[in-house]
Design an enzyme around this catalytic site. Structure first.
Site, PDB file in Angstrom:
ATOM      1  N   CYS A 231     -15.575 -33.501 -39.172  1.00 25.10           N
ATOM      2  CA  CYS A 231     -14.966 -33.146 -40.455  1.00 25.10           C
ATOM      3  C   CYS A 231     -15.715 -33.811 -41.606  1.00 25.10           C
ATOM      4  CB  CYS A 231     -13.499 -33.578 -40.456  1.00 25.10           C
ATOM      5  SG  CYS A 231     -12.577 -32.950 -41.868  1.00 25.10           S
TER       6      CYS A 231
ATOM      7  N   ARG B 218      -7.127 -21.840 -42.913  1.00 27.66           N
ATOM      8  CA  ARG B 218      -6.779 -23.259 -42.754  1.00 27.66           C
ATOM      9  C   ARG B 218      -7.288 -24.086 -43.926  1.00 27.66           C
ATOM     10  NH1 ARG B 218      -8.159 -28.320 -40.593  1.00 27.66           N
ATOM     11  NH2 ARG B 218      -6.547 -29.144 -39.177  1.00 27.66           N
TER      12      ARG B 218
END
EC number: 1.1.1.205
Length: 514
Positions: A331, A429
């Site tokens: 991430c 998302r």
């Protein structure tokens, strides 16, 4: 000599370490490597430690381990393995609703008590129909009723022993010609308990035990393979019907309501609203919609990293919170968007707030080893969600490949351009579905082979138990109680202390964990 003459007696113990409140109220953002837990007193063995943990308000797991809803981590194979070892898996939604619902169905069908909707054939079906059913469902112990449907008269059963040695030209035979007839079957009456039925099945040495009513109509069936699974996996996470627990991820858009309906029909136990920033009107509205339409379905909200974010989702009615923003190995949200929070601080702050409302917390992201799991649980999390730690296991989706002689599997963030290009759900998302230019919040990479979940997860479980033993707590509940009371003490680590705590001063070494 004077050094030894300090008054106070043998009962004097100086105050040592920091409470969690002192550690996390300093204003710094801390992650798992920035501190250690100080040891306590041991008067029990590690295998006595109880790892029972709340996933949601109504779902309890025997181990606090959860697999992440990522398309390179969790599909049916991973979810089955996680449930068998006492945790739970969340099927990703970077796929069609039909595919995702079918993956949930595979998990729910893997192990059952009374099977009330088995595959059923009729005497006039053919042998090739059995082979087709075996290819589709993975088994061929199929009851035969006069109409080929549940609720009609049982006339026989087909097992692998009936068809194993049939030649190709015999695949057009009617099942009534080769099936084991009703008079040769061992059956049990409707109304029998599962325990009694299992005892009959054990004594009969058969593969299946049909359950019939007074009119000899098939009402259920139980399988010997489920008995063996019960024996081999005593920690397995199961629902009231003795089926494995299974979770699934959905988004917060209107299209996700159709996905939700399919998942509910497939028997999903819990859904997680999959968003990188969960404090949105879209998620709040979806929580209320789910709670109104499916009041018994457990809902996990997130992701959040502050008490203010958590408050809105708790007020909306979530059954658990997923904590983490930008801390995963793949991430890059913190780097690209300048938003997020170091994971240890996020877990402590949200857990400390959410516990006042009885809402469990799932620590999601930043888990690199079993020590990080123990730290997350000691900071108030009830369970820990893992992505990279479970990637490249045998049960993770994808094929192995070799690079420089090392066996690898692909692993990618759901915010990577790779994942966004695969399906719209990944874009949803990260609120990117309408963007002309996609801003990647994740990367794609590869992870080294870790072997099977059935070997790796027991190692994690043993590690957590030994950590609790060193702390001096016989359960995770006690660990959290010690933390909130101030009995559990922590200490910050300097960069030099972190170096000292790892492997150092060796010319070469091999690091084998299990």
């Amino acid at each position: 000599m004077a050094d030894y003459l300090i008054s106070g007696g043998t009962s004097y113990v100086p105050d040592d370490g920091l409470t969690a409140q002192q550690l996390f109220n300093c204003g710094d953002g801390l992650t798992y490597n920035d501190f250690l837990i100080l040891p306590g007193y041991i008067d029990f063995t590690a295998d006595q430690v109880d790892l029972t943990s709340a996933l949601t308000k109504k779902i309890t797991l025997k181990t606090p381990l959860v697999s992440s809803p990522m398309d390179t981590v969790t599909e049916a194979g991973m979810a089955i393995a996680m449930a068998l070892t006492g945790g739970i898996g969340f099927i990703h939604h970077n796929c069609t609703p039909e595919f995702q619902a079918n993956e949930v169905r595979k998990v729910k069908k893997y192990e059952q008590g009374f099977i009330t909707d088995p595959v059923v054939l009729s005497p006039k079906d053919r042998v090739r129909d059995v082979f087709e059913a075996k290819a589709r469902h993975g088994f061929c112990g199929i009851p035969i009723t006069d109409t080929g449907r549940m609720g009609s008269r049982l006339v026989g059963i087909i097992s692998s022993r009936d068809i194993d040695f049939l030649k190709e030209e015999e695949h057009d035979c009617f099942l009534e010609e080769i099936m084991t007839k009703r008079e040769d079957l061992v059956v049990a009456p409707a109304g029998i308990t599962l325990k009694e039925a299992n005892e009959i099945l054990q004594r009969s040495k058969k593969g299946k035990l049909p359950i019939v009513n007074e009119d000899d109509e098939l009402v259920a069936i139980i399988a010997r393979t489920d008995l063996k699974k019960n024996r081999d996996y005593p920690l397995a996470s199961k629902d009231a019907k003795k089926q494995l627990l299974c979770g699934a991820a959905i988004g917060t858009h209107e299209d996700d309501k159709y996905r939700l309906d399919l998942l509910a029909q497939a028997g999903v136990d819990v859904v997680v609203l999959d968003s990188s920033q969960g404090n949105s009107i879209f998620q709040i509205n979806m929580i209320k919609y789910i709670k109104d339409k499916y009041p018994n379905l457990q809902v996990i909200g997130g992701n959040v990293v502050t008490a203010a974010q958590a408050k809105n989702l708790i007020d909306a009615g979530v059954d658990a919170l997923r904590v983490g923003m930008g801390s995963g190995s793949i991430c890059i949200t913190q780097e690209v968007l300048a938003c997020g929070r170091p994971q240890a601080t996020a877990v402590y702050k949200v857990s400390e707030y959410a516990r006042r409302f009885g809402v469990p917390v799932i620590a999601d992201g930043g888990i690199q080893n079993v020590g990080h799991i123990a730290k997350a649980l000691a900071l108030g999390a009830s369970t820990v969600m893992m992505g990279s730690l479970l990637a490249a296991t045998t049960e993770a989706p994808g094929e192995y490949f070799f690079s420089d002689g090392i066996r690898l599997k692909k692993y990618r963030g759901m915010g990577s351009l790779d994942a966004m290009d695969k399906h719209l759900s990944s874009q949803n998302r990260y609120f990117s579905e309408a963007d002309k230019i996609k801003v990647a919040q994740g990367v794609s990479g590869a992870v080294q082979d870790k072997g099977s979940i059935h070997k790796f997860v027991p190692y994690l479980i043993a590690g957590i138990q030994h950590s609790c033993q060193d702390i001096g707590a016989k359960s995770l509940t006690q660990v959290r109680a010690m933390m909130y009371s101030g009995e559990l003490k922590f200490e910050k680590r300097t960069s030099s202390a972190q170096v000292e705590g790892g492997v150092h001063s060796l010319h070469s070494y091999e690091k084998r964990l299990f």
